[in-house]
Structures are given as structure tokens and as C-alpha cells.
Design an enzyme around this catalytic site. Structure first.
Site, mmCIF file in Angstrom:
data_model
loop_
_atom_site.group_PDB
_atom_site.id
_atom_site.type_symbol
_atom_site.label_atom_id
_atom_site.label_comp_id
_atom_site.label_asym_id
_atom_site.label_seq_id
_atom_site.Cartn_x
_atom_site.Cartn_y
_atom_site.Cartn_z
ATOM 1 C CD GLU A 36 -2.715 1.209 2.542
ATOM 2 O OE1 GLU A 36 -2.705 0.259 3.343
ATOM 3 O OE2 GLU A 36 -3.413 2.222 2.675
ATOM 4 N NE ARG A 261 3.764 -7.582 10.523
ATOM 5 C CZ ARG A 261 3.124 -6.898 9.581
ATOM 6 N NH1 ARG A 261 2.086 -7.412 8.965
ATOM 7 N NH2 ARG A 261 3.516 -5.698 9.254
ATOM 8 C CE LYS A 271 3.331 0.072 4.809
ATOM 9 N NZ LYS A 271 2.413 0.065 3.689
#
Ligand code: ATP
Ligand code: MG
Length: 552
Positions: A36, A261, A271
Site C-alpha cells: 500500500e 511477519r 508503518k
């Protein structure tokens, strides 16, 4: 693409091997990396990039770079360009460059199809009402009073949402699945919301934007992705991914596979938290060398090879686990040890005057650029009457086993002579301003006669050397597992950056190009800053120390 490293197997590669053996997807392997564009990529993304592009390379498949640009409020072009740069710098080439926004028309048509199949409806409840009706992990949700709207009414309302007739929040489009599902993601999830905002690529064409879960599976299907690799938090979303594709009977039905992750000690890979560090000015932007962003790590001096090596070494699993910083540091040390020429630099200089040399004395010495690699060649290093040594390499009150310079003691200057400290000159405040030494002219490349001199220290000629700024970076957080406290400030390492403004580096470093890497002997690995370095004002960043100084 880099095919020469042997790839370790993992559960995802095993699944693909089985699929290929069964001739699933006609033997094609197509993956995608779907960021994104709402921030810069970090080393966690590098894990996903290496996995997706690595698998495409290994199986002669394809990998797309797809911007998941469905939330125009938080996304922008700066992030898009930075992401492309980072992927390229890592050494990967995407097959297709895609945007979820490329599919807005198709996604809209699919939504109309869902409505026609009575699998989606327009809900006019407020956000709070929707939340309340969703239920909890223990209690089922309640159906919205709008759930049984007629197909015609839904079609009309959805068309008017698209036409911009309503304000943000007035209506949403929801899938009609099961308000009692044990999986909350299946309790009539939102497919579209009204957002009257400008989109970088589609301008003001749209007043409604599709949600991530709805967009992602359909984008994957339209691109013919075979294996949609994502992180574990999407495991509970997989039933929704599959529901959308099943109901719409898309020609392709990609397989979503989840992996853990990356969690890296002493750093934060979210983020949202990284944005906070930038916005609260704890760091000097996304490319601050303390940041775990790819651009920050690049500026810090990490190589693409070392990041890829790291991603390969940590492997791919289904279990969340903190990775030790030492793993990353080992990767970069190994690469830099192999590939960096050696130089000398003094970070906190004290002047040493060699009193038994003439004032204009200079001597050009020849130094090997790498202790094991002759092909790195040699360079000239000027020795002179006045030199600089590091403050740490002299002590008036030495601790036991101190092997550097002490009053009345001897030490070898690296690649040069043995010197003896005869006098310590101080200013009125009692600070040392100069050391007066003599040298033993018979010790160039030879052991001194009749005595042992153990210590070797580095040095730079005061007249021939160059003043430089050297930034010594360390771990951004002092906590190994930061991020649990709401305030990041308390967990930050106050010594993550120490700037030495009056460092001295040897003259050959005047020619260093931005991003050129060196080992400064005894100090660590350094890189000429990508932006701030110039021949007139050299600036070097420490990538990593020579040894792990954090090991207990
Ligand atoms: P963040 O939580 O940091 O905002 P994200 O998952 O929202 O990350 P995206 O831009 O959506 O960021 O991520 C693109 C891809 O990178 C996704 O497939 C995501 O799963 C993967 N990814 C993100 N963070 C990590 C991580 N720490 N380790 C491995 N893969 C990651
Ligand atoms: Mg995300």
C-alpha cells in the site's frame, strides 16, 4: 535476476512443488508484491519481496508489483516512487506494474453482480451502529435492519453512491454472508465505502472506494496470480478471500498462503509506528540511517546483497519469532569484510607531535587496501610530524591490560613507527591538547630491538589528512522488543547517533564517491553519505561496528 544463490526450501516452496507435480495452474507460478503506498518499505517488506520475486525466479514464473491504492486519503506519489526505487535497488524486476485502481471499473461491476446474486446489500446504519451489531468473539452479531433490502433498491442505492449523491458515511456496501459466523471477518464485511476524495490516479472519478479484502482477492484473480503470499494476520481473512472468488466464479482462484511477519529485535516494523517516528521528529525522515526502512538502511551502508542474504537465512515459517539483530549484522559484516577496502580515520582526534622529526617532515608509506586481497591494490598514506590519534587510544590512568598509549609508554602506529609519549600538554582547563612523542626510526616494518611493544593504533596525518564528519549509528531502540508501550520515546536508544564533527580521515578518502563503502580500521564499516558527502566536506556513516558490542 539473481539465480546463483541456492535457495533453502520452505513450506511455501513445498506447496508449489506439489502444485507443479499435479500440474495445477497449467504449471504456471505467478506471484505479486502488493504494497500500500502509504509509507516507505521496511526490512519486513524486503522479506516479502525476496519471497515473492525469489519464487518467481526459482520457478521461471512471474512476479507483479501491485500498488494497493484503495485508500486515497493516506496514499501518495512520493511513496509510489520510493517503493519502485527500493524494489529496483534490491535487484528485482517486476513483470507487470499494476495498481488496484486499474481495476476500479471491474471491481464495481463485480459488486453489482454480488448485489444481483443477493450476496451484497447497502447498509445505511451509522459506523457506530455497524460496530455494535457486529457482536464479539463470544457473541454472534445482529443482522442490520437494512439487510433485507430488495435487490432493486440495493442496485439503485449503490449506483447513487457511485454517482456521488451521498456524503461520506451515509451508506456502505456489505457482503451478505453470516452475522453469526465464528469468524468476525465473515459477519457481512464492508466491501465499499463512500470517500469523496481525490485519487492520484483516478482523480475525482470515484466517490466510493473498495475495501482491501474485497479488492485484493479480485486483483489477484484478474492478474492470474497462482500463489498469493501474505502475512499471518490475513489467515482469518482467507475465508472471505475464498468466498468472494467462489461466489463470483472467477476463472482463476489463486491460493492464499500465509507466513510469519519479520520481527527484528531493537526495531519496529510497522508503518504506523515508523510514520510516528518521522512525524514526531525522533528521526530525520524516512531515509534516516537509523530507520529500518530500505532507503534508510541503504543510506546507512547496507548492501542489497546483505539484505537478501538475511532474508534467505531467516527463512519462511508459520511461527512468529523475534529475529536477533546479530543475524542481520553478521550478514552485513560478512559482505563488507569481503568487499570493503581498508582506510584509517580518527573520530575524536588528539594531536600528536613527533618532536624528533623536522617541521616539514613527510614520508609516503604504502598500505595494502585489503589484508587478504592483493587485487584490491595499495594506496599511499602520508606520515608527518603532526598526526592525529583517537582520544580513546591514550590514557593517563589506564585500566589493566590497556595496550594503547600511556605517558612514558610506547605504541606502534599502524603501518608506521613505534612512538613513545614523553609529554602531555594541557590547557588551563586541564584538557589534553597535545601529546609530545618521539619515534624509533628503526621500527618501520620491523620489531623494536630488545623490547616488546604490543599495542597498535591507527592515526591520520594532521597536515595531509582531511577533516570529516563521521556519524556513528547504533540501534534505534534500547529495548529488544519495542513497540508495546504507547510512547516510543521511552524505548528509543539516546545513543543511536553520535556525530563526530571534527574527525580526520586519510587523504585518499577525498576521492570517495557517495555510497562507497570502507572499513575504517579498528572502528567499523562506513559508507560515504549518499546525499551529504562531497570531496570538500566528507561525511561518512557507520554501517556497523566490527564486532557485536551488544552481546551479553
Ligand atoms: P505495516 O503493518 O508495516 O503497515 P503492511 O502489511 O500494512 O505493513 P503493506 O504495504 O500492506 O504493509 O505490505 C505489503 C506486503 O508486505 C504485504 O504482503 C505484507 O504482508 C508484507 N509485509 C509487511 N510487513 C511485513 C513484515 N514485517 N514481514 C514480512 N512481510 C511483511
Ligand atoms: Mg497493509
Amino acid at each position: 535476476m539473481n539465480n546463483d544463490t541456492t535457495v533453502a526450501s520452505n513450506f511455501i516452496r513445498n506447496i508449489i512443488d506439489d502444485d507443479l507435480a499435479a500440474n495445477k495452474n497449467d504449471g504456471r507460478v505467478v506471484t505479486r508484491f502488493p504494497p500500500e503506498p502509504n509509507g516507505y518499505l521496511h526490512i519486513g517488506h524486503a522479506k516479502s519481496i525476496c519471497l515473492n520475486f525469489g519464487i518467481a525466479a526459482q520457478y521461471n514464473g512471474k512476479c507483479n508489483l501491485r500498488f494497493d491504492d484503495t485508500n486515497p486519503v493516506k496514499e501518495n506519489e512520493e511513496f509510489v516512487n520510493a517503493i519502485k526505487d527500493d524494489v529496483t535497488w534490491l535487484g528485482f524486476e517486476w513483470d507487470g506494474l499494476k495498481h488496484a485502481s486499474d481495476y476500479f471499473d471491474e471491481l464495481y461491476n463485480f459488486a453489482v453482480e454480488l448485489i444481483k446474486k443477493d450476496k451484497a446489500y447497502v447498509d445505511s446504519s451509522t459506523a457506530d451502529e455497524v460496530r455494535e451489531m457486529r457482536g464479539t468473539l463470544k457473541e454472534p452479531g445482529k443482522p442490520s435492519p437494512y439487510r433485507d433490502r430488495s435487490i432493486e433498491e440495493n442496485l439503485e442505492l449503490f449506483a447513487r453512491m457511485k454517482a456521488g449523491e451521498f456524503d461520506d458515511g451515509a451508506h456502505i456496501l456489505r457482503a451478505k454472508i453470516d452475522m453469526a459466523s465464528g469468524n468476525i471477518n465473515l459477519r457481512d464485511p464492508t466491501l465499499y465505502r463512500i470517500r469523496k476524495v481525490h485519487h492520484v490516479r483516478t482523480g475525482n472519478d470515484w466517490s466510493i472506494y473498495p475495501m482491501y479484502d474485497y479488492t485484493h482477492c479480485l486483483s489477484d484473480a484478474m492478474e492470474g496470480i497462482t500463489h498469493s503470499l501474505c502475512t499471518l494476520e490475513f489467515e482469518d481473512h482467507r475465508p472471505l478471500y475464498d468466498w468472494v472468488l467462489d461466489v463470483l466464479k472467477t476463472p482463476a482462484h489463486p491460493q492464499q498462503i500465509e507466513f510469519a511477519r519479520l520481527m527484528l529485535e531493537y526495531t519496529i516494523l510497522s508503518k504506523r509506528r515508523l510514520i510516528q517516528l518521522v512525524e514526531e521528529n525522533h528521526v530525520d525522515g524516512w531515509d534516516d540511517p537509523r530507520m529500518p526502512t530500505i532507503t534508510g538502511m541503504r543510506r546507512r551502508g547496507f548492501t542489497a546483497t546483505s539484505l537478501k542474504d538475511f532474508c534467505e537465512r531467516i527463512g519462511i515459517t508459520k511461527n512468529d519469532a523475534w529475529i536477533e539483530m546479530a543475524v542481520l549484522e553478521t550478514c552485513i559484516r560478512e559482505d563488507l569484510n569481503e568487499h570493503s577496502p581498508r582506510r584509517m580515520a580518527v573520530l575524536e582526534p588528539i594531536k600528536v607531535v613527533i618532536t624528533d622529526l623536522a617541521d616539514d617532515y613527510t614520508e609516503t608509506l604504502s598500505f595494502a587496501n585489503h589484508p587478504q586481497k592483493e587485487d584490491f591494490g595499495r594506496r599511499d598514506v602520508v606520515f608527518s610530524k603532526e598526526i592525529m590519534i583517537d582520544r580513546d587510544d591514550f590514557s593517563e590512568d589506564p585500566p589493566p591490560k590497556y595496550q594503547r598509549l600511556v605517558p612514558g609508554g610506547e605504541v606502534r602506529l599502524r603501518g608506521s613507527y613505534v612512538i613513545k609519549c614523553c609529554d602531555v600538554i594541557k590547557n588551563d582547563a586541564g584538557d589534553i591538547i597535545e601529546l609530545r612523542c618521539t619515534h624509533d626510526a628503526a621500527t618501520l616494518g620491523k620489531k623494536p630491538e630488545g623490547r616488546k611493544v604490543k599495542g597498535v593504533i591507527h592515526w591520520v596525518s594532521a597536515s595531509a589528512g582531511v577533516q570529516a564528519t563521521v556519524r556513528v549509528y547504533d540501534r534505534l531502540f534500547k529495548e529488544p522488543h519495542p513497540g508495546s508501550a504507547e510512547s516510543l520515546e521511552a524505548e528509543l536508544n539516546p545513543d543511536a547517533l553520535i556525530v563526530h564533527k571534527t574527525a580526520y580521515v586519510e587523504a585518499s578518502l577525498r576521492e570517495a564517491q557517495p555510497e562507497e563503502r570502507f572499513q575504517f580500521e579498528r572502528l567499523g564499516y562506513f559508507v560515504a553519505d549518499r546525499y551529504d558527502h562531497s570531496a570538500d566536506k566528507p561525511v561518512f556513516n557507520r554501517t556497523v561496528s566490527l564486532r557485536d558490542t551488544w552481546a551479553r
